[in-house]
Design a protein around this motif. Structure first.
Motif, PDB file in Angstrom:
ATOM      1  N   ALA A 166       9.367  -3.161   0.728  1.00 41.73           N
ATOM      2  CA  ALA A 166       8.130  -3.608  -0.646  1.00 41.73           C
ATOM      3  C   ALA A 166       8.305  -4.995  -1.393  1.00 41.73           C
ATOM      4  CB  ALA A 166       8.533  -2.548  -1.357  1.00 41.73           C
ATOM      5  N   LEU A 224       1.192   1.298   8.102  1.00 39.71           N
ATOM      6  CA  LEU A 224       2.430   1.189   8.197  1.00 39.71           C
ATOM      7  C   LEU A 224       2.881   0.410   8.985  1.00 39.71           C
ATOM      8  CD1 LEU A 224       2.812   4.777   6.385  1.00 39.71           C
ATOM      9  CD2 LEU A 224       3.242   1.721   5.458  1.00 39.71           C
ATOM     10  N   VAL A 284       6.442  -1.977   5.018  1.00 37.56           N
ATOM     11  CA  VAL A 284       4.873  -1.237   4.469  1.00 37.56           C
ATOM     12  C   VAL A 284       3.806  -2.996   4.217  1.00 37.56           C
ATOM     13  CG1 VAL A 284       6.055   0.103   3.169  1.00 37.56           C
ATOM     14  CG2 VAL A 284       6.019  -1.728   2.046  1.00 37.56           C
ATOM     15  N   GLY A 302       1.602  -5.522   1.878  1.00 31.50           N
ATOM     16  CA  GLY A 302       1.941  -5.742   0.238  1.00 31.50           C
ATOM     17  C   GLY A 302       0.772  -5.948  -0.652  1.00 31.50           C
ATOM     18  N   MET A 350       0.770   1.974   1.684  1.00 37.39           N
ATOM     19  CA  MET A 350       2.637   1.686   1.076  1.00 37.39           C
ATOM     20  C   MET A 350       3.243   3.299   0.736  1.00 37.39           C
ATOM     21  SD  MET A 350       3.939   1.399  -2.196  1.00 37.39           S
ATOM     22  CE  MET A 350       6.096   0.765  -2.331  1.00 37.39           C
ATOM     23  N   HIS A 369       4.959  -2.293  -6.560  1.00 36.99           N
ATOM     24  CA  HIS A 369       6.433  -2.231  -5.657  1.00 36.99           C
ATOM     25  C   HIS A 369       7.645  -1.061  -6.262  1.00 36.99           C
ATOM     26  CE1 HIS A 369       4.008  -3.169  -1.776  1.00 36.99           C
ATOM     27  NE2 HIS A 369       3.330  -2.913  -2.533  1.00 36.99           N
TER      28      HIS A 369
END
Ligand SMILES: Nc1nc2c(ncn2[C@@H]2O[C@H](COP(=O)(O)OP(=O)(O)O)[C@@H](O)[C@H]2O)c(=O)[nH]1
Ligand SMILES: [Mg+2]
Length: 639
Positions: A6, A40, A58, A60, A68, A95
């Motif tokens: 994340a 992903l 994931v 950003g 994500m 996140h």
């Protein structure tokens, strides 16, 4: 264990996964070209012997938060990546908020790019991160300063992840099998393959599953669990499942669909949840706000019905009903994220309370009390509270489905509850013992009132009885109540009528007078009572009035209708039955014919045949060609 990265774009998530696993998860050509993760990415590694870890890398970028979200809903561990030069940035914060709303409590921070900054800067960012984690579920997780470029600090992180994976208690395999599909592709020779995180339960090669919400039945041909060929896959693993099924094609399957145990397939468009609005939201969440709901790997649009008050204030939580544009698969406890209508901002999130909400009365006091019961923990207390709030009982299959219980879990939960189970064995209804006793009393009360209002009639049939009750209950429940009361001797059933034990329909005064005169005419020595028309003439009453009276006393079993135009007193029929029994006894074969019966009774040919056919109908006699045999003794038939 499944770990998801994340953090903000360009903070080094993808390079870090590569440093840990050797896998470059940016596999799309466009990702390679632009150097940006879009979708992903997946990598697997044996960080320590025997503990295989799956990484979900994931994107950003703020435009790909949707992707994500599809990756982080079922994870065990979050790896929050913050670049030392930038420090926390907008998607670091978003996140982290998402992870917090999803209830993720295990994780670590990778403080990357320390090769680019001074030690003072590292210390400064570290403090900033500590403040950010503040009162989230991830507060206090360790921070690992590192450089994915020079590898400095990477071994320490790897060591920590290996220990975390080893320490993580094996996830329970309980519950029905649920896999949130995040990818679907075909392989030559194998056919359709779906991948995703297993949320609960287990699957084995050869199992039948259902693709949901499509409802397509499929069979499992092969399984890869954590990227290794396997016979089974279970909760907490990422699996690739090779499925076959008639009508199945890649085009039919989408990210967000579920691969489910057939019993778990029950898509719904109305889902009740408790959601928390992020404190950073500028405005309260108003009733009927349009939103994006993310649950599992799914992203569906819909509206929010606020169930308490007019809105939910920033930082507050409240009960809502999600009114969705498309059905989704959800069970109680599933975590969800809400984003705004244009899918640019995370608004809040929470957990499902009831995946099968009612269309009507979603905010009545009863419904809110029921939802409060559904929020209780542990399950034993929750079930007790739910039963308390459901005087008419609850469908246990529906509860098991909503709570994602497998058969063993459900059975042990039901067995511990203070309830009676009624209805069909494969579709039982549970009712709290207290409500059951009250319902029994209500049935007895309703019957008492019925008898008081209609003293000349037997009790109502079950359908009408059900409508007399102050509380609506399902037909199966009433049948079970009646059966229970029959067993206890509190009620009797005659035909379809249910009456209180001891209730004798009484004739109204005017009827009783007429009946006395009719009975006198029917009480004949020659066993040949007059016909209905003859009685009417003799007593000078309307034929219709007489017929109505005869119908009533027939229901009360005071007379028997032997033919359309002829009624018999029970006593007279007993005498005729004795004639038949004597004839049968005196015959070597135990049989007699109509002629013998006519002669012995003296009632004439036509009436004799009417009476014998009536006896056949009662089961007293049974026909064998031209003759008859006694089938049941008269004493039994007329008692
Ligand atoms: N100097 C340095 N550069 C890094 C480090 N980690 C990542 N980078 C670079 O930062 C850029 C973004 O990295 P990437 O892993 O794609 O970031 P992501 O968007 O978070 O996945 C790339 O050019 C990487 O080579 C690091 O520890 N040190
Ligand atoms: Mg990346």
């Amino acid at each position: 264990m499944i770990i998801a990265t994340a953090g903000h774009i360009d903070h080094g998530k993808t390079l870090l996964v590569k440093a840990l696993t050797g896998v470059d998860t940016d596999r799309l050509p466009e990702e390679k070209k632009r150097g940006v993760s879009i979708d992903l990415g997946f990598a697997y590694d044996n960080l320590a012997e025997g503990t295989r870890v799956g990484f979900i890398d994931v994107p950003g970028h703020e435009r790909f938060v949707r992707n994500m979200l599809a990756g982080v809903t079922g994870i065990d561990f979050a790896l929050l990546v913050v670049a030392a030069d930038d420090g926390p940035m907008p998607q670091t914060i978003e996140h982290l908020a998402i992870l917090d709303l999803l209830g993720v409590t295990a994780g670590a921070v990778a403080l990357t790019k320390i090769d680019r900054v001074t030690p003072d800067r590292v210390a400064e960012v570290r403090i900033g991160i500590g403040a950010l984690l503040g009162d989230t579920g991830l507060a206090g997780i360790p921070v690992f300063p590192l450089s994915a470029l020079t590898q400095e600090g990477v071994p320490a992180l790897r060591q920590h992840l290996a220990e975390a994976a080893g320490a993580l208690a094996a996830r329970s395999r309980a519950g029905q099998f649920r896999l949130a599909i995040d990818r679907c592709f075909t392989l030559t020779g194998a056919g359709v393959i779906v991948t995703g995180t297993v949320f609960s339960g287990a699957v084995a090669v050869g199992d039948r599953l259902t693709l949901s919400p499509q409802g397509l039945s499929v069979r499992v041909r092969a399984i890869h669990a954590q990227n290794q060929q396997a016979e089974t896959g279970s909760s907490g693993e990422r699996c690739a499942v090779n499925i076959t099924g008639s009508g199945l094609s890649k085009e039919l399957v989408h990210r967000g669909d579920w691969l489910l145990a057939p019993a778990a397939h029950a898509p719904s468009r109305l889902v009740d949840a408790r959601v928390r609005l992020l404190p950073s939201e500028p405005r309260p969440l108003a009733h009927w706000s349009p939103v994006h709901l993310h649950l599992g790997a799914a992203d569906v649009t819909g509206r929010i019905a606020v169930l308490e008050g007019a809105s939910i204030a920033p930082g507050q939580s409240g009960l809502v009903q999600l009114v969705l544009d498309r059905p989704i698969g959800a069970v109680r406890g599933d975590r969800l994220i809400l984003r705004d209508q244009s899918a640019q901002r995370t608004v809040g999130g929470g957990a499902v309370i009831d995946p099968f909400s009612p269309r009507q009365g979603r905010r009545t006091p009863q419904r809110l009390a029921y939802l409060a019961a559904l929020e209780r923990e542990p399950a034993v207390e929750r079930l007790a509270a739910v039963l308390e709030e459901a005087p008419a009982g609850v469908s246990l299959n529906r509860l098991a489905l909503a709570w994602n219980l497998d058969n063993a879990q459900a059975e042990s939960l039901w067995r511990g509850a203070d309830m009676v189970r009624v209805g069909k064995p494969d579709d039982p209804i549970g009712i709290a013992r207290g409500h059951w006793a009250a319902a029994r009393d209500a049935v007895l009360d309703a019957l008492r009132q019925w008898h008081d209002a209609r003293p000349d009639q037997p009790g109502p049939g079950e359908d009408r009885l059900r409508r007399q009750l102050p509380q609506r209950i399902p037909a199966e429940v009433l049948s079970a109540l009646v059966l229970d009361l029959l067993r206890d001797g509190r009620v009797v059933r005659e035909g379809s009528a249910v009456s209180l034990t001891g209730h004798r329909p009484a004739l109204l005064v005017a009827d009783a007078e007429l009946w006395d005169r009719v009975a006198a005419l029917l009480d004949v020595d020659d066993m040949r009572p007059p016909r209905v028309r003859e009685i009417a003439e003799q007593l000078d009453v309307e034929l219709r009035t007489l017929e109505q009276l005869l119908a009533r006393v027939t229901r009360m079993r005071m007379v028997h209708r032997v033919a359309d135009n002829r009624y018999y007193l029970t006593e007279t029929l007993r005498r005729l039955a004795r004639v038949a029994e004597t004839l049968a006894r005196e015959s070597p074969e135990g049989i007699f014919d109509a002629r013998a019966f006519r002669d012995a009774s003296g009632i004439g040919r036509n009436v004799a045949i009417q009476v014998l056919e009536f006896f056949d109908g009662l089961g007293l006699t049974r026909r064998e060609g031209d003759a008859r045999r006694i089938h049941r003794p008269a004493a039994e038939v007329f008692d």
